[in-house]
Write a protein that holds these residues in place. Structure first.
Motif, PDB file in Angstrom:
ATOM      1  N   HIS A  20       0.855  -1.185   0.000  1.00 50.68           N
ATOM      2  CA  HIS A  20       0.000   0.000   0.000  1.00 50.68           C
ATOM      3  C   HIS A  20       0.894   1.239   0.000  1.00 50.68           C
ATOM      4  CE1 HIS A  20      -2.911  -3.011   1.181  1.00 50.68           C
ATOM      5  NE2 HIS A  20      -2.139  -3.311   2.220  1.00 50.68           N
ATOM      6  N   TRP A  21       0.693   2.107  -0.980  1.00 48.45           N
ATOM      7  CA  TRP A  21       1.506   3.328  -1.128  1.00 48.45           C
ATOM      8  C   TRP A  21       0.653   4.523  -0.748  1.00 48.45           C
ATOM      9  CZ3 TRP A  21       2.627   5.855  -6.483  1.00 48.45           C
ATOM     10  CH2 TRP A  21       3.422   6.978  -6.304  1.00 48.45           C
ATOM     11  N   ARG A  22       1.152   5.326   0.174  1.00 46.45           N
ATOM     12  CA  ARG A  22       0.438   6.513   0.631  1.00 46.45           C
ATOM     13  C   ARG A  22       1.378   7.724   0.576  1.00 46.45           C
ATOM     14  NH1 ARG A  22      -2.775   3.289  -0.122  1.00 46.45           N
ATOM     15  NH2 ARG A  22      -4.448   2.484   1.215  1.00 46.45           N
ATOM     16  N   ALA A  23       0.842   8.861   0.156  1.00 46.57           N
ATOM     17  CA  ALA A  23       1.617  10.112   0.094  1.00 46.57           C
ATOM     18  C   ALA A  23       0.818  11.218   0.761  1.00 46.57           C
ATOM     19  CB  ALA A  23       1.933  10.478  -1.353  1.00 46.57           C
ATOM     20  N   GLY A  24       1.521  12.262   1.196  1.00 43.24           N
ATOM     21  CA  GLY A  24       0.849  13.432   1.753  1.00 43.24           C
ATOM     22  C   GLY A  24       0.293  13.241   3.141  1.00 43.24           C
ATOM     23  N   LEU A  25       0.783  12.247   3.898  1.00 48.13           N
ATOM     24  CA  LEU A  25       0.264  12.020   5.243  1.00 48.13           C
ATOM     25  C   LEU A  25       0.810  13.054   6.218  1.00 48.13           C
ATOM     26  CD1 LEU A  25       0.498   8.126   5.585  1.00 48.13           C
ATOM     27  CD2 LEU A  25      -1.419   9.529   4.797  1.00 48.13           C
ATOM     28  N   GLY A  26      -0.012  13.475   7.140  1.00 41.92           N
ATOM     29  CA  GLY A  26       0.418  14.376   8.193  1.00 41.92           C
ATOM     30  C   GLY A  26       1.172  13.640   9.293  1.00 41.92           C
ATOM     31  N   ASP A  27       1.702  14.392  10.251  1.00 46.19           N
ATOM     32  CA  ASP A  27       2.492  13.795  11.321  1.00 46.19           C
ATOM     33  C   ASP A  27       1.675  12.830  12.164  1.00 46.19           C
ATOM     34  OD1 ASP A  27       4.579  15.258  10.406  1.00 46.19           O
ATOM     35  OD2 ASP A  27       4.919  16.394  12.252  1.00 46.19           O
ATOM     36  N   GLY A  28       0.383  13.122  12.363  1.00 42.77           N
ATOM     37  CA  GLY A  28      -0.446  12.245  13.177  1.00 42.77           C
ATOM     38  C   GLY A  28      -0.628  10.879  12.533  1.00 42.77           C
ATOM     39  N   ALA A  29      -0.925  10.838  11.240  1.00 41.01           N
ATOM     40  CA  ALA A  29      -1.081   9.572  10.541  1.00 41.01           C
ATOM     41  C   ALA A  29       0.241   8.809  10.492  1.00 41.01           C
ATOM     42  CB  ALA A  29      -1.609   9.815   9.131  1.00 41.01           C
ATOM     43  N   LEU A  30       1.346   9.530  10.302  1.00 40.19           N
ATOM     44  CA  LEU A  30       2.650   8.879  10.270  1.00 40.19           C
ATOM     45  C   LEU A  30       2.978   8.279  11.638  1.00 40.19           C
ATOM     46  CD1 LEU A  30       5.043   8.272   8.433  1.00 40.19           C
ATOM     47  CD2 LEU A  30       6.064  10.443   9.168  1.00 40.19           C
ATOM     48  N   ALA A  31       2.661   9.009  12.710  1.00 40.45           N
ATOM     49  CA  ALA A  31       2.897   8.486  14.055  1.00 40.45           C
ATOM     50  C   ALA A  31       2.090   7.218  14.292  1.00 40.45           C
ATOM     51  CB  ALA A  31       2.551   9.546  15.095  1.00 40.45           C
ATOM     52  N   ALA A  32       0.851   7.197  13.818  1.00 39.83           N
ATOM     53  CA  ALA A  32       0.018   6.003  13.982  1.00 39.83           C
ATOM     54  C   ALA A  32       0.629   4.812  13.252  1.00 39.83           C
ATOM     55  CB  ALA A  32      -1.395   6.287  13.469  1.00 39.83           C
ATOM     56  N   LEU A  33       1.173   5.034  12.069  1.00 37.61           N
ATOM     57  CA  LEU A  33       1.793   3.952  11.312  1.00 37.61           C
ATOM     58  C   LEU A  33       3.032   3.416  12.025  1.00 37.61           C
ATOM     59  CD1 LEU A  33       1.442   5.389   7.699  1.00 37.61           C
ATOM     60  CD2 LEU A  33       0.329   3.337   8.585  1.00 37.61           C
ATOM     61  N   TYR A  34       3.868   4.314  12.526  1.00 31.70           N
ATOM     62  CA  TYR A  34       5.056   3.853  13.241  1.00 31.70           C
ATOM     63  C   TYR A  34       4.674   3.035  14.471  1.00 31.70           C
ATOM     64  CZ  TYR A  34       8.889   6.222  10.771  1.00 31.70           C
ATOM     65  OH  TYR A  34       9.836   6.585   9.853  1.00 31.70           O
ATOM     66  N   ARG A  35       3.692   3.504  15.215  1.00 33.56           N
ATOM     67  CA  ARG A  35       3.313   2.801  16.451  1.00 33.56           C
ATOM     68  C   ARG A  35       2.717   1.422  16.167  1.00 33.56           C
ATOM     69  NH1 ARG A  35       2.004   8.341  18.077  1.00 33.56           N
ATOM     70  NH2 ARG A  35       3.325   8.879  19.864  1.00 33.56           N
ATOM     71  N   ALA A  36       2.040   1.279  15.033  1.00 29.88           N
ATOM     72  CA  ALA A  36       1.334   0.026  14.758  1.00 29.88           C
ATOM     73  C   ALA A  36       2.146  -0.971  13.946  1.00 29.88           C
ATOM     74  CB  ALA A  36       0.021   0.332  14.033  1.00 29.88           C
TER      75      ALA A  36
END
Length: 579
Positions: free
Chosen positions: A285-301
């Motif tokens: 899954h390729w995602r672009a333009g994510l904000g810091d909150g969405a990126l933090a959620a990805l790192y944590r999960a």
């Protein structure tokens, strides 16, 4: 140096937000440094050039904070809320006062993108301030196959300008510091610019975690890779490794792979794999333009993180993954050992099978993954961004031997035809003397460097006319300056002034002219003005006057006759005043 102050030029960061929103790479570094350095007591003062007015201005705190918050939220750069935040800051910047930068103060440019980012700071350097640069990498020179040709050309101009203009350099890693020195010695063998390593071993400011993007919200396991999708990041090797895992162990046994980053240069191989390999189309899954909150959620999960590339200046995603308490797999090259230290897991660069085998050990054996987390993650040595900012300020404000002014750092290229936009050599660097036309420019009536030369423009309201500052000959005497100009696609009369003398040169549309001026000792500048071409031409919003294509500086006693260079009807001469 006692009493010296540090100013941070944010013009490039604000320019980035003109076309982008979610910060990546150098933009994230600038934001983290800025916010840490502005915490009381402030270590520096932010300044920037407005788009619609000349000169540096102080950057007002409130609209700057609002723009940074809007950027961190992610989303569309053309969304109304982000456009409003950008417009509010630009309006506040126009109304802000000029900073009081004095002798001994430092001006730091954290991410120059073009020569004029540095050259327009020269008036403050000439008044006694020191010009400092944060150097990220020399990748266009060391790995030119991973950048488009215009970027290679532009970086050669930029790096040459940096070597000629900067007084202090701070590099983002020991590797980048060594790379800077290596290439600087090739460009200017007789000069040794001071460079300090400033490792970016700090976690980015914590953001409240947002929601996981679909389809990850269902709790499926995944591995995360954060980086621009471009050839240098070598996503193709990562995707081949994932394809091997999927075909070897089956889709049910292999976690999804999430790629986060915008598309960059040379992404075709990776995109072709994503489109044409059915297993990858289902599991990546390729995602672009994510904000810091969405990126933090990805790192944590995520289960763990993977970072791949051919060359790095630091390796921000490696440090970031460790800051979130996640193991990270990285190739063993350039600066990545500095970024990952003893906490990261390394694989041989470019070897998809080795990467697949290492990833599978973490996927297939959760107990081993947890044991490695307990063993390695405590080895991560991260420090606050405030400590990074304090170290940077300390290094830049420390005393050091003075360097020669820019023009004096190279042999004066006399009697040489110098194109204003020089082509790089086989190493990607222009010859030092070829940058002389850029260093001589002064005033607010110059456009940026581009193929074919540099345009004279009508200066903005309150701006100063374009000038060329002409250096003295080593032995003194009258100089003869040859200037090759081309008019825009409209008639214009170009005016040239030196001392009390003036020359008017009528030019038809797209015509070439040779202007020749003799400058006796004591006359050190040529000033330009124009009649006509007052409006933008075609779809070019700039107010074009004429384009300087080339110049040639000679001792007048040994200079060629103008008619040897161009036809007599195209030559215009401003002779020296009578003795």
């Amino acid at each position: 140096m006692d009493g010296a102050r540090l100013f941070l030029d944010l013009s490039a960061l604000l320019g980035f937000f003109g076309t982008h929103r979610a910060p990546m790479g150098m933009a994230r570094v600038q934001m983290a440094l800025l916010e840490a350095a502005l915490a009381p007591p402030a270590l520096l003062a932010p300044v920037a050039f407005p788009d619609a007015a000349p000169g540096l201005r102080e950057v007002p705190a409130a609209p700057l904070r609002a723009l940074l918050d809007a950027a961190r939220a992610g989303g569309d750069a053309q969304a109304p809320d982000f456009l409003q935040a950008r417009a509010a800051l630009e309006a506040a910047l126009l109304a802000a006062p000029a900073p009081r930068i004095g002798a001994g103060d430092r001006i730091l440019h954290p991410a120059p993108q073009r020569p004029d980012d540095l050259l327009r700071l020269l008036p403050w350097q000439e008044a006694g301030a020191l010009l400092c640069v944060l150097f990220h990498d020399a990748i266009p020179l060391s790995a030119p196959e991973h950048v488009p040709l215009p970027t290679l050309r532009d970086f050669g101009w930029l790096f040459g300008t940096l070597c000629l203009a900067a007084d202090r350099v701070a590099a983002v890693s020991r590797h980048s510091a060594a790379e800077f020195t290596r290439w600087q010695r090739r460009f200017l063998p007789g000069l040794e610019l001071p460079v300090a390593a400033m490792p970016m071993d700090a976690p980015f400011p914590a953001a409240p975690p947002g929601a996981l993007p679909p389809p990850l919200a269902d709790g499926r396991p995944f591995v995360l890779c954060v980086s621009t999708l471009e050839s240098r990041k070598d996503h193709a090797t990562l995707l081949r490794a994932w394809k091997a895992l999927l075909r070897r162990h089956g889709e049910a046994a292999v976690p999804d792979l999430v790629l986060v980053g915008r598309e960059g240069f040379g992404a075709e191989a990776a995109l072709r794999l994503l489109r044409q390999v059915p297993e990858l189309a289902r599991k990546v899954h390729w995602r672009a333009g994510l904000g810091d909150g969405a990126l933090a959620a990805l790192y944590r999960a995520c289960l763990f993180s993977v970072f791949n590339s051919f060359e790095e200046g630091w390796g921000l995603p490696v440090t970031e993954a460790l800051a979130f308490g996640k193991l990270v797999l990285a190739p063993d090259h350039s600066s990545l050992r500095e970024a990952g230290g003893e906490a990261a897991l390394y694989f041989p660069p470019g070897e998809a099978e080795a990467l697949a085998a290492l990833a599978w050990t973490l996927v297939a054996d959760p107990a081993r993954r947890r044991a490695l987390e307990a063993e390695r993650l405590p080895r991560a040595r991260l420090r606050p961004w405030r400590a990074v900012a304090e170290g940077l300020a300390r290094d830049l404000l420390a005393g050091a031997p003075a360097l020669p002014p820019p023009v004096a750092r190279m042999p004066l290229p006399l009697d040489r035809h110098l194109m204003v936009s020089p082509a790089p050599d086989a190493r990607g660097l222009p010859p030092p003397g070829s940058l002389l036309p850029l260093l001589l420019r002064a005033g607010d009536g110059w456009g940026g460097l581009e193929p074919g030369g540099c345009w004279l423009l009508r200066p903005p309201p309150g701006g100063h006319p374009a000038r060329l500052r002409v250096p003295a000959l080593p032995g003194g005497g009258t100089r003869r300056l040859f200037l090759e100009f081309e008019s825009p696609p409209a008639a214009v009369t170009l005016h040239l002034r030196a001392g009390g003398r003036a020359l008017a040169v009528p030019m038809g549309a797209s015509e070439a002219r040779l202007l020749v001026v003799d400058l006796p000792p004591g006359e050190d500048a040529v000033e330009f003005g124009a009649d006509g071409a007052a409006a933008p031409i075609a779809d070019d919003p700039r107010r074009l006057v004429a384009r300087l294509r080339a110049l040639r500086l000679c001792d007048a006693r040994h200079a060629p006759h103008p008619h040897e260079i161009m036809e007599p009807e195209r030559c215009h001469v401003l002779p020296a005043p009578p003795p």
